[in-house]
Design an enzyme around this catalytic site. Sequence first.
Site, PDB file in Angstrom:
ATOM      1  N   GLY A 197     -10.551  -6.606   6.559  1.00 58.47           N
ATOM      2  CA  GLY A 197     -10.809  -4.856   6.556  1.00 58.47           C
ATOM      3  C   GLY A 197     -10.155  -4.071   5.470  1.00 58.47           C
ATOM      4  CB  VAL A 198     -10.292  -1.228   3.627  1.00 54.32           C
ATOM      5  CG1 VAL A 198      -9.186  -0.599   2.198  1.00 54.32           C
ATOM      6  CG2 VAL A 198     -11.127  -2.043   3.264  1.00 54.32           C
ATOM      7  CG  HIS A 213      -1.878   0.984   1.430  1.00 51.65           C
ATOM      8  ND1 HIS A 213      -2.895   1.282   0.309  1.00 51.65           N
ATOM      9  CD2 HIS A 213      -2.274   2.070   2.260  1.00 51.65           C
ATOM     10  CE1 HIS A 213      -3.269   2.000   0.959  1.00 51.65           C
ATOM     11  NE2 HIS A 213      -2.914   3.236   1.393  1.00 51.65           N
TER      12      HIS A 213
HETATM   13  C1  GRF Z   1       1.037   0.756  -6.188  1.00 52.46           C
HETATM   14  O1  GRF Z   1       1.265   1.827  -6.118  1.00 52.46           O
HETATM   15  C2  GRF Z   1       0.434  -0.451  -4.611  1.00 52.46           C
HETATM   16  O2  GRF Z   1       1.173   0.369  -4.142  1.00 52.46           O
HETATM   17  C3  GRF Z   1      -0.661  -0.194  -5.341  1.00 52.46           C
HETATM   18  O3  GRF Z   1      -0.984  -0.289  -7.099  1.00 52.46           O
HETATM   19  C4  GRF Z   1       0.101   0.125  -7.297  1.00 52.46           C
HETATM   20  C5  GRF Z   1       0.391  -0.951  -7.923  1.00 52.46           C
HETATM   21  O4  GRF Z   1       1.806  -0.404  -9.195  1.00 52.46           O
HETATM   22  N1  GRF Z   1      -1.519  -1.366  -4.525  1.00 52.46           N
HETATM   23  P1  GRF Z   1       2.313  -1.842  -9.914  1.00 52.46           P
HETATM   24  O5  GRF Z   1       0.886  -1.923 -11.188  1.00 52.46           O
HETATM   25  O6  GRF Z   1       2.870  -3.119  -9.547  1.00 52.46           O
HETATM   26  O7  GRF Z   1       3.177  -0.856 -11.354  1.00 52.46           O
END
Ligand code: GRF
Length: 223
Positions: A143-144, A109
């Site tokens: 959860g989220v 995240h």
């Molecule tokens: C990243 O910023 C990740 O943290 C989020 O979605 C984005 C995915 O980027 N969950 P990628 O597809 O790996 O380039």
Amino acid sequence: MVDIGVLVSGNGTNLQSIIDSIEAKRCSARIKVVISNRTDAFALKRAEKHGIPTEVIKKEDYPSREAYDAELAERLKKHGVGLVVLAGFMRIITRPMLDAFHMRIINIHPALLPSFPGLDVQKKAIEHGVKFSGCTVHFVDEGVDSGPIIIQAVVPVKDDDTVESLSKRILDEEHRIYPEAIHLIGEGRLSVIGRRVIVKDGPEPTGALENPPVSIFADKTRP
Ligand code: GRF
């Protein structure tokens, strides 16, 4: 060594960093399958280029989130997946997946959880005026963005940051820490005690950061 399935929806730069780390033997994992909910995800092309099996599961083909996730769990099991790695997978994970892979699903995240869960979090971090942001790898629960935290990396937020510039700084760290987290799991070095994830034989974390870096004690002994 852990057998992983990577779930994607988009560009797949995190997938790429995992592939590269495995090929460079920095990450103790094998990618058994990459699954996307979108046929046009560029991540699928990245996987194909490296000879990794791919599948697409479209939401339109299932009557509910739970039915989708039951199928997803079955496909992952069929490929012998032991750890599910969400890498930009733009769907909420529901009970059938959580039951099939209890504490065996991880996510990355682009914020320092528990601050800024959900979407558009780089924008929210800038608007809130935080001085640091970063990224978090965590186990997935019901959860989220709320499961136990495995590893975080911190970046400064600069006065002139845009969503794009901050996102790029955070993404660079994502590419570093996601393969590290998978490696720790692959080596069996994590234990979870309540909400706390402990790394066996991990080095002591050190240092403190400040932003703006204006300490009046900069070159003096701290009181
Ligand atoms: C990243 O910023 C990740 O943290 C989020 O979605 C984005 C995915 O980027 N969950 P990628 O597809 O790996 O380039």
